[in-house]
Design a protein around this motif. Structure first.
Motif, PDB file in Angstrom:
ATOM      1  N   GLY A  56      -8.100  -4.854  -4.652  1.00 56.15           N
ATOM      2  CA  GLY A  56      -7.533  -2.888  -4.696  1.00 56.15           C
ATOM      3  C   GLY A  56      -7.285  -2.997  -6.039  1.00 56.15           C
ATOM      4  N   VAL A  57      -6.965  -1.658  -5.895  1.00 51.16           N
ATOM      5  CA  VAL A  57      -5.650  -1.330  -6.525  1.00 51.16           C
ATOM      6  C   VAL A  57      -4.454  -0.498  -5.913  1.00 51.16           C
ATOM      7  CG1 VAL A  57      -5.819   0.570  -8.288  1.00 51.16           C
ATOM      8  CG2 VAL A  57      -7.806  -1.125  -8.794  1.00 51.16           C
ATOM      9  N   SER A  58      -3.488  -0.953  -6.309  1.00 54.62           N
ATOM     10  CA  SER A  58      -2.105   0.136  -5.716  1.00 54.62           C
ATOM     11  C   SER A  58      -1.823   1.303  -6.310  1.00 54.62           C
ATOM     12  CB  SER A  58      -1.133  -1.110  -5.750  1.00 54.62           C
ATOM     13  OG  SER A  58      -0.772  -0.307  -4.915  1.00 54.62           O
ATOM     14  N   ALA A  59      -1.968   2.300  -6.038  1.00 53.59           N
ATOM     15  CA  ALA A  59      -1.693   3.692  -6.546  1.00 53.59           C
ATOM     16  C   ALA A  59      -0.060   4.410  -6.459  1.00 53.59           C
ATOM     17  CB  ALA A  59      -1.876   4.500  -5.860  1.00 53.59           C
ATOM     18  N   VAL A  60       0.692   3.263  -5.748  1.00 59.59           N
ATOM     19  CA  VAL A  60       1.648   2.987  -5.884  1.00 59.59           C
ATOM     20  C   VAL A  60       1.938   2.600  -6.778  1.00 59.59           C
ATOM     21  CG1 VAL A  60       3.976   2.013  -4.344  1.00 59.59           C
ATOM     22  CG2 VAL A  60       2.721   3.751  -3.745  1.00 59.59           C
ATOM     23  N   MET A  61       2.321   0.792  -6.808  1.00 60.31           N
ATOM     24  CA  MET A  61       2.666   0.041  -8.451  1.00 60.31           C
ATOM     25  C   MET A  61       2.268   0.858  -9.669  1.00 60.31           C
ATOM     26  SD  MET A  61       3.480  -2.829  -6.343  1.00 60.31           S
ATOM     27  CE  MET A  61       3.060  -4.389  -7.140  1.00 60.31           C
ATOM     28  N   THR A  62       0.923   0.982  -9.432  1.00 59.20           N
ATOM     29  CA  THR A  62       0.912   1.808 -10.887  1.00 59.20           C
ATOM     30  C   THR A  62       1.627   2.502 -10.967  1.00 59.20           C
ATOM     31  OG1 THR A  62      -1.747   1.382 -10.086  1.00 59.20           O
ATOM     32  CG2 THR A  62      -1.647   3.246 -12.283  1.00 59.20           C
ATOM     33  N   LEU A 112       4.032   4.089 -14.877  1.00 54.99           N
ATOM     34  CA  LEU A 112       4.041   5.066 -15.396  1.00 54.99           C
ATOM     35  C   LEU A 112       4.949   5.706 -15.381  1.00 54.99           C
ATOM     36  CD1 LEU A 112       1.589   6.574 -14.038  1.00 54.99           C
ATOM     37  CD2 LEU A 112       0.695   5.118 -16.200  1.00 54.99           C
ATOM     38  N   VAL A 113       5.946   5.535 -14.073  1.00 57.09           N
ATOM     39  CA  VAL A 113       7.272   5.865 -14.102  1.00 57.09           C
ATOM     40  C   VAL A 113       8.332   4.700 -15.165  1.00 57.09           C
ATOM     41  CG1 VAL A 113       9.722   6.485 -13.128  1.00 57.09           C
ATOM     42  CG2 VAL A 113       7.485   6.851 -11.311  1.00 57.09           C
ATOM     43  N   THR A 114       8.594   3.736 -14.952  1.00 60.29           N
ATOM     44  CA  THR A 114       8.764   2.958 -15.913  1.00 60.29           C
ATOM     45  C   THR A 114       8.304   3.135 -17.827  1.00 60.29           C
ATOM     46  OG1 THR A 114       8.619   0.903 -14.522  1.00 60.29           O
ATOM     47  CG2 THR A 114       9.086   0.188 -16.861  1.00 60.29           C
ATOM     48  N   LYS A 115       6.709   3.700 -17.953  1.00 56.35           N
ATOM     49  CA  LYS A 115       6.838   3.619 -19.020  1.00 56.35           C
ATOM     50  C   LYS A 115       7.932   5.300 -19.620  1.00 56.35           C
ATOM     51  CE  LYS A 115       3.807   4.567 -23.005  1.00 56.35           C
ATOM     52  NZ  LYS A 115       4.474   4.057 -24.017  1.00 56.35           N
ATOM     53  N   LEU A 116       7.396   5.965 -18.552  1.00 48.36           N
ATOM     54  CA  LEU A 116       8.180   7.241 -18.451  1.00 48.36           C
ATOM     55  C   LEU A 116       9.464   7.191 -19.658  1.00 48.36           C
ATOM     56  CD1 LEU A 116       6.926  10.222 -16.161  1.00 48.36           C
ATOM     57  CD2 LEU A 116       6.445   9.332 -18.626  1.00 48.36           C
ATOM     58  N   VAL A 148      11.377  11.680 -13.834  1.00 48.27           N
ATOM     59  CA  VAL A 148      10.910  11.319 -12.816  1.00 48.27           C
ATOM     60  C   VAL A 148      11.240  11.934 -11.417  1.00 48.27           C
ATOM     61  CG1 VAL A 148       9.456  10.675 -11.216  1.00 48.27           C
ATOM     62  CG2 VAL A 148       9.021  10.477 -13.691  1.00 48.27           C
ATOM     63  N   GLY A 149      11.239  13.041 -11.005  1.00 49.19           N
ATOM     64  CA  GLY A 149      12.009  14.099  -9.886  1.00 49.19           C
ATOM     65  C   GLY A 149      11.478  13.631  -8.377  1.00 49.19           C
ATOM     66  N   ILE A 150      10.610  13.521  -8.223  1.00 47.52           N
ATOM     67  CA  ILE A 150       9.687  13.265  -6.947  1.00 47.52           C
ATOM     68  C   ILE A 150       8.817  12.526  -7.174  1.00 47.52           C
ATOM     69  CG2 ILE A 150       7.714  14.135  -4.398  1.00 47.52           C
ATOM     70  CD1 ILE A 150       9.432  16.998  -5.907  1.00 47.52           C
ATOM     71  N   ILE A 151       8.781  11.280  -5.882  1.00 50.54           N
ATOM     72  CA  ILE A 151       7.423   9.932  -6.024  1.00 50.54           C
ATOM     73  C   ILE A 151       7.016  10.397  -4.386  1.00 50.54           C
ATOM     74  CG2 ILE A 151       8.703   8.595  -5.454  1.00 50.54           C
ATOM     75  CD1 ILE A 151       6.560   6.692  -8.012  1.00 50.54           C
ATOM     76  N   ARG A 152       5.637   9.892  -3.799  1.00 49.06           N
ATOM     77  CA  ARG A 152       5.117   9.830  -3.014  1.00 49.06           C
ATOM     78  C   ARG A 152       3.792   9.430  -2.300  1.00 49.06           C
ATOM     79  NH1 ARG A 152       6.320  15.961  -2.346  1.00 49.06           N
ATOM     80  NH2 ARG A 152       8.462  15.805  -0.877  1.00 49.06           N
ATOM     81  N   GLY A 153       3.973   8.285  -1.920  1.00 44.66           N
ATOM     82  CA  GLY A 153       2.619   7.269  -1.989  1.00 44.66           C
ATOM     83  C   GLY A 153       2.165   6.328  -0.776  1.00 44.66           C
ATOM     84  N   GLY A 154       1.638   5.599  -0.429  1.00 50.75           N
ATOM     85  CA  GLY A 154       1.029   4.804   0.578  1.00 50.75           C
ATOM     86  C   GLY A 154       1.108   5.308   2.064  1.00 50.75           C
ATOM     87  N   THR A 155       0.540   4.697   3.020  1.00 49.45           N
ATOM     88  CA  THR A 155       0.289   4.680   4.348  1.00 49.45           C
ATOM     89  C   THR A 155       1.042   3.768   4.999  1.00 49.45           C
ATOM     90  OG1 THR A 155      -1.487   3.989   4.243  1.00 49.45           O
ATOM     91  CG2 THR A 155      -1.868   6.206   4.241  1.00 49.45           C
ATOM     92  N   ALA A 156       0.673   2.611   4.821  1.00 47.94           N
ATOM     93  CA  ALA A 156       1.875   1.253   5.699  1.00 47.94           C
ATOM     94  C   ALA A 156       2.281   0.236   4.485  1.00 47.94           C
ATOM     95  CB  ALA A 156       1.042   0.390   6.919  1.00 47.94           C
ATOM     96  N   ILE A 157       3.256  -0.594   5.016  1.00 47.11           N
ATOM     97  CA  ILE A 157       3.318  -1.650   4.350  1.00 47.11           C
ATOM     98  C   ILE A 157       2.196  -3.123   4.306  1.00 47.11           C
ATOM     99  CG2 ILE A 157       4.820  -3.935   3.764  1.00 47.11           C
ATOM    100  CD1 ILE A 157       6.953  -2.319   5.178  1.00 47.11           C
ATOM    101  N   ASN A 158       1.111  -3.480   4.676  1.00 46.06           N
ATOM    102  CA  ASN A 158       0.105  -3.640   4.439  1.00 46.06           C
ATOM    103  C   ASN A 158      -1.179  -3.252   3.863  1.00 46.06           C
ATOM    104  OD1 ASN A 158      -0.374  -2.354   6.748  1.00 46.06           O
ATOM    105  ND2 ASN A 158      -0.866  -4.258   7.968  1.00 46.06           N
ATOM    106  N   ILE A 193      -2.448  -1.856   0.586  1.00 42.03           N
ATOM    107  CA  ILE A 193      -2.537  -1.562  -1.083  1.00 42.03           C
ATOM    108  C   ILE A 193      -3.142   0.338  -1.161  1.00 42.03           C
ATOM    109  CG2 ILE A 193      -3.781  -1.678  -3.246  1.00 42.03           C
ATOM    110  CD1 ILE A 193      -4.775  -4.273  -2.515  1.00 42.03           C
ATOM    111  N   SER A 194      -2.333   0.812  -1.837  1.00 42.86           N
ATOM    112  CA  SER A 194      -2.308   2.353  -1.780  1.00 42.86           C
ATOM    113  C   SER A 194      -3.633   3.044  -1.942  1.00 42.86           C
ATOM    114  CB  SER A 194      -0.615   2.998  -1.386  1.00 42.86           C
ATOM    115  OG  SER A 194      -0.490   2.358  -2.927  1.00 42.86           O
ATOM    116  N   ARG A 195      -3.675   3.903  -1.730  1.00 46.99           N
ATOM    117  CA  ARG A 195      -4.929   4.913  -2.351  1.00 46.99           C
ATOM    118  C   ARG A 195      -4.294   5.859  -3.589  1.00 46.99           C
ATOM    119  NH1 ARG A 195      -9.132   8.313  -1.811  1.00 46.99           N
ATOM    120  NH2 ARG A 195      -7.994   9.742  -0.438  1.00 46.99           N
ATOM    121  N   ARG A 196      -3.477   6.689  -2.447  1.00 49.35           N
ATOM    122  CA  ARG A 196      -3.256   7.670  -3.762  1.00 49.35           C
ATOM    123  C   ARG A 196      -1.160   7.449  -3.619  1.00 49.35           C
ATOM    124  NH1 ARG A 196      -5.832  11.629  -5.091  1.00 49.35           N
ATOM    125  NH2 ARG A 196      -4.133  13.775  -5.557  1.00 49.35           N
TER     126      ARG A 196
END
Ligand SMILES: [Zn+2]
Length: 380
Positions: free
Chosen positions: A192-198, A202-206, A232-242, A244-247
């Motif tokens: 998978g590709v985790s949108a949350v981890m990605t 990116l936030v770390t880069k900023l 970065v003021g707002i971050i939203r993502g993922g649906t469940a712990i288990n 890998i988030s799509r968005r």
């Protein structure tokens, strides 16, 4: 009506940026109309909000624009001891949302309309909407002012400065980045590709980019902090712990000193996404993406020397020691070629907070200054 009473009246209108400001605009239009002053509206695209401008005195160049935003920040979740929209005077302060930022200035300016009856040069009111959500309202009104009114000698943006003259503020770009990953079971991170981890990368880069800007910028810019910032003021993502988030989506801003170009900062971020991050994402799923949109922007402001500043210093106003920590509409007036200065009653530290207030003494000083502006423009 006194400056205090008119300020109270304006605070009564709940003009939090997400809601309409039209009841307040109607009130001001009627108030001006009672003095025989015609006002002009410049509405938002959806018609739910409006700017308003009006001129008093002869249609001549050399007038003064008094500029203020009519919207206020929300009170949600804040610990108010009074009703934020029912202003009260306590211990020499007027409490209420917007008293300081910046209905105190607008109320004071409007209360002096009866004294503007023998002007030799005009006074123009310029009241905007949506300042608090990225200075979105003013540009359409400023364009009309430049187009239709004789050029003024000065624009006074009445943001709270403790009655000092401020000649600079940072510019701002607000952005939204959407990361599209690829869903899989959380045990299968290689599939998978985790949108949350990605997004976290990116936030770390900023964050790292802000540190680089801090190190690369001369400390004597007159800004606090001295460099451009990314937050970065707002971050939203993922649906469940288990899963890998799509968005994942995050919202951020770049606040630039006049010497920096936000486009160069954005380009560096986009290049990082394109070269360092996307290839790995796409090797798992070609549909993966990182999409960044600009949601609002306002130019920086720097006018160390201008007829606007000269006007205020001639009236005894002291220049501030540093530039404004906040973004305002002054950069938009400057970009349209108008001599601009920021000066108004109250202190920004008392704005946007629960129990916002303006000291009556500040309101009084604001009234004195505006009175001397009127005198200067009046036939002797
Ligand atoms: Zn403000």
């Amino acid at each position: 009506m006194s400056a205090i009473d008119l300020t109270k009246k304006l605070v009564n209108f709940n003009t939090v940026s997400r809601d309409s400001n039209l009841p307040l605009i109607d009130y001001v239009a009627t108030y001006l109309d009672d003095f025989g002053i015609k006002s002009h509206r410049v509405e938002s695209p959806d018609g739910k909000k409006s700017n308003l401008y009006a001129s008093i005195g002869p249609e001549e160049p050399g007038g003064v624009v008094l500029s203020g935003h009519t919207d206020v920040v929300p009170t949600d979740g804040q610990d108010w001891h009074t009703d934020p929209f029912m202003p009260e005077i306590k211990d020499g302060n007027l409490l209420g949302r917007g008293t300081c930022d910046m209905k105190g200035f607008i109320g004071t300016a409007l209360s002096l309309v009866p004294e503007m009856n023998s002007l030799e040069k005009p006074i123009h009111f310029a009241l905007s909407y949506d300042e608090e959500i990225g200075c979105k309202g003013a540009p359409s009104m400023i364009a009309e002012i430049v187009d239709k009114l004789p050029p003024p000698q000065a624009v006074i943006v009445g943001e709270p400065t403790g009655m000092k003259a401020i000649t600079g503020h940072k510019g701002m770009v607000t952005l939204k980045t959407a990361v599209q990953g690829h869903e899989a079971h959380s045990s299968q991170i290689h599939r998978g590709v985790s949108a949350v981890m990605t997004a976290a990368t990116l936030v770390t880069k900023l964050n790292a980019m802000t540190q680089e800007l801090a190190a690369a910028t001369d400390t004597a810019t007159g800004f606090e902090p001295h460099h451009s910032t990314i937050h970065v003021g707002i971050i939203r993502g993922g649906t469940a712990i288990n899963i890998i988030s799509r968005r994942c989506e995050f919202q951020w801003d770049i606040r630039c000193i006049p010497a920096d170009d936000p486009k160069i900062i954005l380009d560096e971020f986009e290049k990082f996404c394109r070269d360092e991050i996307l290839p790995n994402m796409k090797s798992i799923d070609p549909q993966c993406s990182i999409d960044t949109q600009i949601t609002a922007s306002a130019p920086s402001f720097l006018m160390a020397d201008s007829p606007a500043l000269s006007l205020l210093t001639a009236l005894g106003v002291q220049p501030a020691k540093s530039h404004a920590p906040y973004v305002a509409e002054a950069g938009q007036f400057q970009s349209s070629g108008l001599p601009t200065v920021i000066c108004g009653p109250g202190f920004i530290d008392q704005a946007h907070k629960p129990n916002e207030f303006i000291a009556l003494d500040q309101l009084n000083q604001g009234e004195q200054l505006l009175r001397s502006v009127i005198q200067r423009l009046t036939r002797s």
